[in-house]
Structures are given as structure tokens and as C-alpha cells.
Design a protein around this motif. Structure first.
Motif, PDB file in Angstrom:
ATOM      1  N   SER A  22      -0.411  -6.206   6.070  1.00 49.22           N
ATOM      2  CA  SER A  22       0.131  -4.866   5.836  1.00 49.22           C
ATOM      3  C   SER A  22       1.514  -4.756   6.452  1.00 49.22           C
ATOM      4  N   ILE A  23       2.229  -3.707   6.048  1.00 50.87           N
ATOM      5  CA  ILE A  23       3.504  -3.395   6.676  1.00 50.87           C
ATOM      6  C   ILE A  23       3.668  -1.884   6.678  1.00 50.87           C
ATOM      7  N   GLN A  24       4.184  -1.339   7.782  1.00 47.12           N
ATOM      8  CA  GLN A  24       4.382   0.104   7.929  1.00 47.12           C
ATOM      9  C   GLN A  24       5.759   0.364   8.522  1.00 47.12           C
ATOM     10  N   SER A  25       6.359   1.473   8.125  1.00 50.50           N
ATOM     11  CA  SER A  25       7.654   1.858   8.677  1.00 50.50           C
ATOM     12  C   SER A  25       7.896   3.340   8.410  1.00 50.50           C
ATOM     13  N   LYS A  26       8.735   3.936   9.223  1.00 48.36           N
ATOM     14  CA  LYS A  26       9.151   5.320   8.994  1.00 48.36           C
ATOM     15  C   LYS A  26      10.298   5.399   7.988  1.00 48.36           C
ATOM     16  N   GLU A  27      10.786   4.246   7.535  1.00 49.79           N
ATOM     17  CA  GLU A  27      11.866   4.190   6.559  1.00 49.79           C
ATOM     18  C   GLU A  27      11.302   3.998   5.152  1.00 49.79           C
ATOM     19  N   ILE A  28      11.859   4.703   4.186  1.00 53.76           N
ATOM     20  CA  ILE A  28      11.343   4.681   2.822  1.00 53.76           C
ATOM     21  C   ILE A  28      11.429   3.308   2.175  1.00 53.76           C
ATOM     22  N   ASP A  29      12.431   2.504   2.568  1.00 55.21           N
ATOM     23  CA  ASP A  29      12.590   1.223   1.890  1.00 55.21           C
ATOM     24  C   ASP A  29      11.471   0.233   2.197  1.00 55.21           C
ATOM     25  N   VAL A  30      10.550   0.594   3.101  1.00 56.92           N
ATOM     26  CA  VAL A  30       9.381  -0.265   3.333  1.00 56.92           C
ATOM     27  C   VAL A  30       8.550  -0.418   2.063  1.00 56.92           C
ATOM     28  N   LEU A  31       8.649   0.570   1.162  1.00 53.43           N
ATOM     29  CA  LEU A  31       7.860   0.499  -0.072  1.00 53.43           C
ATOM     30  C   LEU A  31       8.261  -0.689  -0.940  1.00 53.43           C
ATOM     31  N   THR A  32       9.498  -1.148  -0.833  1.00 50.98           N
ATOM     32  CA  THR A  32       9.915  -2.307  -1.620  1.00 50.98           C
ATOM     33  C   THR A  32       9.231  -3.587  -1.159  1.00 50.98           C
ATOM     34  N   ASP A  33       8.689  -3.568   0.048  1.00 53.41           N
ATOM     35  CA  ASP A  33       8.039  -4.766   0.572  1.00 53.41           C
ATOM     36  C   ASP A  33       6.729  -5.089  -0.130  1.00 53.41           C
ATOM     37  N   ILE A  34       6.258  -4.175  -0.976  1.00 56.61           N
ATOM     38  CA  ILE A  34       5.044  -4.472  -1.748  1.00 56.61           C
ATOM     39  C   ILE A  34       5.280  -5.679  -2.650  1.00 56.61           C
ATOM     40  N   TYR A  35       6.539  -6.011  -2.927  1.00 61.78           N
ATOM     41  CA  TYR A  35       6.871  -7.170  -3.744  1.00 61.78           C
ATOM     42  C   TYR A  35       6.753  -8.487  -2.987  1.00 61.78           C
ATOM     43  N   GLN A  36       6.650  -8.427  -1.682  1.00 61.55           N
ATOM     44  CA  GLN A  36       6.473  -9.665  -0.924  1.00 61.55           C
ATOM     45  C   GLN A  36       5.090 -10.244  -1.205  1.00 61.55           C
ATOM     46  N   GLU A  37       5.026 -11.537  -1.321  1.00 60.67           N
ATOM     47  CA  GLU A  37       3.793 -12.219  -1.720  1.00 60.67           C
ATOM     48  C   GLU A  37       2.607 -11.876  -0.827  1.00 60.67           C
ATOM     49  N   GLU A  38       2.850 -11.786   0.485  1.00 61.36           N
ATOM     50  CA  GLU A  38       1.733 -11.634   1.404  1.00 61.36           C
ATOM     51  C   GLU A  38       1.364 -10.187   1.689  1.00 61.36           C
ATOM     52  N   ILE A  39       2.127  -9.215   1.193  1.00 62.40           N
ATOM     53  CA  ILE A  39       1.870  -7.801   1.486  1.00 62.40           C
ATOM     54  C   ILE A  39       0.894  -7.221   0.470  1.00 62.40           C
ATOM     55  N   ASN A  40      -0.222  -6.651   0.930  1.00 56.70           N
ATOM     56  CA  ASN A  40      -1.106  -5.964  -0.017  1.00 56.70           C
ATOM     57  C   ASN A  40      -1.249  -4.473   0.279  1.00 56.70           C
TER      58      ASN A  40
END
Length: 227
Positions: free
Chosen positions: A25-43
Motif C-alpha cells: 500500500s501507499i498513503q500520502s496527504k498529497e493528491i498525486d499519491v493516486l498516480t502510484d496505483i500504476y506502480q506494479e507493486e501497489i494494490n
């Protein structure tokens, strides 16, 4: 501005993730964290968002006035605000309509969609109380008030005890480890990668609806891909 941030997502194939990579997982207070869903290991990617007092007040008023509200519709970024305003009714809910319409715009921009399937519901019990995965590429979830979605880290899941195979099992035998159970907060915007994301078979995020106390209500928004 939001569109420009989201368009800066990684250039890899948006629906391919090798099935042998570790999921996290990945979490952040910044909106651009949503783009990390494209990373292979992020679900699951979580934008840890704090709702304004005005939105919280509007949501509380809406729940009191509409305890059984259920609405599903297909919207575009251009039509979302007017469709929501019509469905919610009062002018005093315009801020809530605008807030949800912004999420539609973000979701469609992120995945290059012309439209999205929107569902907004008031719940007074767990809608999906068993741990499960979604048979979708990716789903956006936001709880505007009340207890929010619970989920399990990928490496702790026993997938043999999910879904229909868990019908006769209590939750502690269907994948739950309470010490490792994760939970979204009210206001958070989460992208949950599902089983239909190419290469993510058997790795969709395992989650469930939270249990609610008597008299407690929850306002839940979900966004899905629409054909």
C-alpha cells in the motif's frame, strides 16, 4: 491543476502488473499519491484527505434528512455536478455535489475514461461484511461520514478462505488478522486495485465493509469504470 498532476503518472502500461511482484500500500496527504496505483507493486493508493467543516456539516445534514438514500448513475466529468445536484436536492448540498464531481474528474482523468459508474449510498449496516476482492480493474472508494473500509495487507491473506469459500466461516478464519487489519479514515480517497487489472490476478486488494453500531450511518461513494 489536478488534471495536470494526474497526467504526470508513470508511462508504463496502465493495466499490466507482473503477478510475481510483492503487493503493498501507499498513503500520502498529497493528491498525486493516486498516480502510484500504476506502480506494479501497489494494490491500494490512499489520499489521506481531510474534509472541510462545511462539507462535514452538509454530509451530516444529508444523512439526517435521507437515511435510506441509494443512487447509482453513469456520469461524465462534465455532467457529474448537475446530475448530483439534481439527485441530492437542496442547494445547501452543492458543496458536497462539487466535491464528488471533482473526484469523478480525477478518476476519469487518471484512467483516461469518458464516463464513470457512480454509486452514492447511505448505509446503516455492513454492505459487504466478508473479506473479498472486487472483479474490476480499479475502484475508487470514499466514506464521507462514518466507519470506513477495512482491508488486509496482501502478504497476510489466505485466499483459499475468501468469497464463497468463507460462507460458513467466521471472519478470523476467512483471512482476518486483527493486529494487522488496516482501516481507511472518513474523508480518505482510496484506489483499490481489483482482480481485473491485467497481471493482478490473485492479488486484488482484500477488503470488507466495517461493522456499524446501532443507529450509526455511513455515507459511501464508489466510482467504477463504465463502458
Amino acid at each position: 491543476m489536478i488534471s495536470e498532476i494526474l497526467k504526470s503518472r508513470p508511462g508504463n502500461d496502465p493495466f499490466f502488473a507482473p503477478n510475481d511482484v510483492h503487493r503493498r500500500s501507499i498513503q500520502s496527504k498529497e493528491i498525486d499519491v493516486l498516480t502510484d496505483i500504476y506502480q506494479e507493486e501497489i494494490n491500494i493508493a490512499v489520499w489521506q484527505r481531510e474534509l472541510s467543516d462545511d462539507i462535514k456539516l452538509a454530509v451530516s445534514d444529508f444523512l439526517n434528512a435521507n437515511p435510506e438514500f441509494q443512487k447509482a448513475m453513469t456520469v461524465t466529468p462534465q455532467s457529474a455536478y448537475s446530475s448530483l445536484s439534481s439527485s441530492l436536492g437542496k442547494v445547501s448540498y452543492s458543496g458536497l455535489s462539487e466535491n464528488i464531481a471533482e473526484l469523478v474528474d480525477i478518476f476519469c482523468c487518471l484512467f483516461d475514461l469518458k464516463r464513470a459508474g457512480l454509486r452514492l449510498v447511505v448505509l446503516n449496516k455492513a454492505m459487504c461484511p466478508k473479506f473479498h476482492v472486487d472483479r474490476v480493474p480499479c475502484r475508487l472508494i470514499c466514506t464521507y461520514q462514518g466507519e470506513a473500509t477495512e482491508w488486509l495487507p496482501h502478504h497476510l491473506v489466505d485466499r483459499k478462505k475468501l468469497g464463497r469459500r468463507a460462507d460458513e466461516l467466521v471472519d478470523n478464519l476467512s483471512g482476518e488478522n486483527k493486529r494487522k487489519l488496516k482501516k481507511l479514515n472518513s474523508g480518505d480517497v482510496a484506489l483499490l486495485k481489483g482482480e481485473s487489472w491485467q497481471g493482478n490476478e490473485n492479488a486484488g486488494l482484500v477488503h470488507r465493509s466495517p461493522s456499524l453500531s446501532g443507529g450509526e450511518s455511513r455515507l459511501l461513494l464508489t466510482l467504477d469504470f463504465a463502458g
